[in-house]
Design an enzyme around this catalytic site. Structure first.
Site, PDB file in Angstrom:
ATOM      1  CG  HIS A 216     -19.758 -18.151  -9.063  1.00  0.00           C
ATOM      2  ND1 HIS A 216     -18.544 -18.761  -8.875  1.00  0.00           N
ATOM      3  CD2 HIS A 216     -19.579 -16.861  -8.705  1.00  0.00           C
ATOM      4  CE1 HIS A 216     -17.662 -17.882  -8.415  1.00  0.00           C
ATOM      5  NE2 HIS A 216     -18.279 -16.716  -8.293  1.00  0.00           N
TER       6      HIS A 216
ATOM      7  CG  ASP B 269     -18.338 -22.238  -8.912  1.00  0.00           C
ATOM      8  OD1 ASP B 269     -18.593 -21.394  -9.770  1.00  0.00           O
ATOM      9  OD2 ASP B 269     -17.948 -21.951  -7.755  1.00  0.00           O
TER      10      ASP B 269
ATOM     11  CB  SER C   8     -27.537 -11.409  -9.217  1.00  0.00           C
ATOM     12  OG  SER C   8     -26.262 -11.913  -8.848  1.00  0.00           O
TER      13      SER C   8
ATOM     14  CD1 TRP D  49     -33.667 -12.123 -14.952  1.00  0.00           C
ATOM     15  CD2 TRP D  49     -32.459 -11.881 -13.090  1.00  0.00           C
ATOM     16  NE1 TRP D  49     -32.404 -12.593 -15.210  1.00  0.00           N
ATOM     17  CE2 TRP D  49     -31.640 -12.463 -14.081  1.00  0.00           C
ATOM     18  CE3 TRP D  49     -31.894 -11.641 -11.831  1.00  0.00           C
ATOM     19  CZ2 TRP D  49     -30.310 -12.806 -13.856  1.00  0.00           C
ATOM     20  CZ3 TRP D  49     -30.564 -11.984 -11.619  1.00  0.00           C
ATOM     21  CH2 TRP D  49     -29.792 -12.551 -12.617  1.00  0.00           C
ATOM     22  CB  ALA D  50     -33.224  -6.477 -16.166  1.00  0.00           C
TER      23      ALA D  50
ATOM     24  CG  HIS E 159     -22.065  -4.508  -9.784  1.00  0.00           C
ATOM     25  ND1 HIS E 159     -22.589  -4.764 -11.032  1.00  0.00           N
ATOM     26  CD2 HIS E 159     -21.945  -5.723  -9.195  1.00  0.00           C
ATOM     27  CE1 HIS E 159     -22.781  -6.061 -11.172  1.00  0.00           C
ATOM     28  NE2 HIS E 159     -22.393  -6.669 -10.070  1.00  0.00           N
TER      29      HIS E 159
ATOM     30  CG  ASN F  98     -21.054 -13.220 -15.023  1.00  0.00           C
ATOM     31  OD1 ASN F  98     -20.681 -14.133 -15.734  1.00  0.00           O
ATOM     32  ND2 ASN F  98     -21.059 -13.313 -13.704  1.00  0.00           N
ATOM     33  CB  THR F  99     -22.413  -6.772 -15.681  1.00  0.00           C
ATOM     34  OG1 THR F  99     -23.492  -7.466 -15.055  1.00  0.00           O
ATOM     35  CG2 THR F  99     -22.922  -5.473 -16.269  1.00  0.00           C
TER      36      THR F  99
HETATM   37  N1  UDP Z   1     -28.399 -10.285 -14.604  1.00  0.00           N
HETATM   38  C1  UDP Z   1     -29.528 -10.213 -15.389  1.00  0.00           C
HETATM   39  N2  UDP Z   1     -30.562  -9.478 -14.952  1.00  0.00           N
HETATM   40  C2  UDP Z   1     -30.550  -8.794 -13.780  1.00  0.00           C
HETATM   41  C3  UDP Z   1     -29.378  -8.851 -12.972  1.00  0.00           C
HETATM   42  C4  UDP Z   1     -28.311  -9.603 -13.417  1.00  0.00           C
HETATM   43  O1  UDP Z   1     -29.589 -10.832 -16.464  1.00  0.00           O
HETATM   44  O2  UDP Z   1     -31.551  -8.143 -13.453  1.00  0.00           O
HETATM   45  C5  UDP Z   1     -27.292 -11.152 -15.042  1.00  0.00           C
HETATM   46  C6  UDP Z   1     -26.209 -10.403 -15.775  1.00  0.00           C
HETATM   47  O3  UDP Z   1     -26.458 -10.439 -17.165  1.00  0.00           O
HETATM   48  C7  UDP Z   1     -24.968 -11.190 -15.376  1.00  0.00           C
HETATM   49  C8  UDP Z   1     -25.275 -11.743 -14.002  1.00  0.00           C
HETATM   50  O4  UDP Z   1     -26.691 -11.716 -13.885  1.00  0.00           O
HETATM   51  O5  UDP Z   1     -24.770 -12.263 -16.271  1.00  0.00           O
HETATM   52  C9  UDP Z   1     -24.697 -10.922 -12.874  1.00  0.00           C
HETATM   53  O6  UDP Z   1     -23.351 -11.193 -12.749  1.00  0.00           O
HETATM   54  P1  UDP Z   1     -22.269 -10.080 -12.450  1.00  0.00           P
HETATM   55  O7  UDP Z   1     -20.947 -10.763 -12.441  1.00  0.00           O
HETATM   56  O8  UDP Z   1     -22.415  -8.964 -13.392  1.00  0.00           O
HETATM   57  O9  UDP Z   1     -22.652  -9.496 -11.035  1.00  0.00           O
HETATM   58  P2  UDP Z   1     -23.020 -10.138  -9.601  1.00  0.00           P
HETATM   59  O10 UDP Z   1     -24.398 -10.646  -9.717  1.00  0.00           O
HETATM   60  O11 UDP Z   1     -21.995 -11.176  -9.275  1.00  0.00           O
HETATM   61  O12 UDP Z   1     -22.911  -8.992  -8.655  1.00  0.00           O
END
Ligand code: UDP
Length: 503
Positions: free
Chosen positions: A25, A127, A298, A356-357, A374, A378-379
């Protein structure tokens, strides 16, 4: 280099952005705030120090690029049981601590109101998890725009579940039912829908408040783009009855420089000293489109048994892979993965990222040919933007709905066959076996006509994503539209129609 026009006409429009505290978020709301600043709006983002640390380097770069944007820090109040410095909710946050963080955030409400009064903005973007900001904005006589995570598609489907309760008309958890009122026949099973639709939970209560505040808001902001889910965007407006603007893909709109992409989500530009990161050197050594990128967002906390299945599934799938294992605590699972990492590194089949990637950089790399995800929203958008097909493995939140959009409607993904919705804090008993993981990757990376078609479709959508944020594109026009509305609102407030203008 930016591919869109910057106009000075809205310089005096002042906005406050209030992002929530989980990465999925926080990151898009900060991206949206930065997009508004690019377009001449004066932006203040309110957050706590630990959350600011995640994105401050981007804000500093934006300020040095001449944009009017800053962070306003608030201290998270002390709540018994909440460790000092814990201000975010992510995969390493136990549920009891996550609840304490929410409790502490609720205590900030009077302070938020005070800051709104002090800063005197023309509108607020908040938000969805701060429902009370709709009343705070009303007190100031200004619009509140709500940032709603997820897809329009998922929100329309969840609205239909609430309204028609089709899941209550089936006899078992795995009997499928139709979710009515959508432009296509969406079928799901009861085991795939979020728990709150079946049994009232604390989250049901929170979502009720969120939904009420959504309807009372001036409008909402989403982060996808028209070609991705246009019919659902229109349906959502009818259902909710407010205005809504779709302004994505937000991540590529503002994170165009390598430094922005590299630091997004963890604040640091370099993970591994000053040299080239090992994952990058490894990807550079691979053929175009040959690597599967595997990341579960995340909030993921797979049990050890599942990690073992993923490891074997990847090792045996016949394709090279880059797997973000995240932060794994000391123990059996970590020891297994360390061994596994050494083995696949030695065979040159795979590379693991611990922590973190820099996902945006990875998705851009030519060696990456497909993504196992998953279905976090965002992904999903970032992957579509990069023009890559997916293996969908939905876990929690609205991810099972997103899967149906990707698999059935857009036909750009291969489902792994997940059957049970989980809570992010409790992964339940469903274990995806290595064979299923390997089979799905084979379909994703295969060379048959169907795979080629899937790749062509997602490449075409990626082109649409890029067009959407160019001058005259759908998201660009939405952004211009919302800024124009905020200006008109401000002018009307300064000069109400029923009062004669001063001579
Ligand atoms: N993300 C990242 N590196 C990581 C894990 C997540 O940059 O190692 C970013 C990813 O690009 C995305 C966000 O974190 O923008 C994760 O949001 P998403 O809606 O995909 O999944 P959630 O974290 O809610 O399960």
């Amino acid at each position: 280099m930016e591919s869109f026009g910057v106009e000075g006409e809205s310089e005096t429009l002042k906005a406050i952005f209030l992002p929530s505290v989980s990465p999925s978020h926080l990151l898009p709301v900060v991206d949206i705030a930065r997009i508004f600043a690019v377009h001449g709006v004066d932006v203040t983002i309110i957050t706590t120090p630990a959350n600011a640390a995640v994105f401050q380097s981007s804000i500093d770069r934006d300020a040095s690029r001449g944009r009017s944007i800053r962070t306003h820090l608030v201290k998270l109040p002390q709540v018994p049981g909440l460790p000092e410095g814990v201000e975010t909710i992510n995969a390493s946050t136990p549920m009891d601590i996550a609840l304490k963080v929410s409790e502490a955030l609720n205590l900030l409400e009077p302070q938020f109101r005070q800051i709104f009064h002090q800063l005197n903005p023309d509108f607020i973007v908040s938000d969805m998890f701060y429902p009370s900001t709709v009343d705070a904005a009303a007190e100031l006589g200004i619009p509140r725009l709500i940032y709603v995570g997820g897809t329009y598609f998922a929100h329309c489907a969840m609205d239909s579940l609430e309204r028609f309760e089709p899941h209550k008309k089936v006899d078992s958890e795995d009997e499928s039912f139709l979710i009515p009122g959508l432009p296509y026949n969406l079928e799901m099973t009861r085991s795939q829908i979020p728990e709150r639709f079946k049994t009232p939970t604390e989250f049901s209560y929170i979502m009720k408040k969120v939904k009420e505040s959504e309807k009372k808001s001036y409008g909402s902001l989403f982060k996808s783009f028209y070609a991705f889910e246009g019919p659902y965007e229109e349906l959502y407006r009818t259902i909710v009855g407010t205005k809504s603007w779709n302004v994505g893909p937000v991540s590529s709109w503002v994170n165009q420089d390598v430094s922005d992409k590299r630091s997004r989500g963890h604040g640091k530009e370099e993970e591994e000293g000053n040299g080239k990161a090992s994952w990058l050197a490894w990807l550079d050594s691979k053929k175009k489109g040959s690597v599967v990128y595997v990341c579960f967002g995340s909030m993921n906390n797979f049990p050890n048994t599942q990690l073992v299945e993923i490891a074997h599934g990847l090792e045996d799938c016949g394709h090279d892979f880059l797997w973000v294992v995240g932060k794994i605590n000391e123990g059996e699972g970590r020891a297994f993965l360390e061994e596994f990492g050494k083995r696949v590194e030695a065979s040159n089949k795979g590379c693991l990222i611990w922590g973190w990637a820099p996902q945006l950089l990875i998705l851009d790399h030519p060696a990456v040919g497909g993504v196992m995800t998953h279905c976090g929203m965002n992904t999903v958008i970032e992957t579509v933007d990069a023009g890559l097909p997916m293996v969908t493995w939905p876990l929690f939140a609205e991810q099972f709905f997103n899967e149906r959009l990707l698999v059935d409607v857009l036909k750009i993904a291969v489902p792994i066959g997940a059957k049970k919705w989980k809570s992010w804090s409790d992964f339940g008993d469903e274990i995806m076996e290595r064979g299923k993981i390997g089979d799905a990757i084979a379909l994703l990376m295969g060379e048959g006509e169907e795979c080629e078609e899937m790749r062509r479709r997602v490449k075409a959508l990626s082109q649409e994503a890029k067009k959407a944020i160019q001058i005259g594109g759908s998201s660009y026009n939405s952004l211009k539209d919302v800024i124009q509305e905020m200006k008109s609102f401000k002018l009307e407030k300064l000069n109400p129609k029923d009062e004669k203008p001063l001579a």
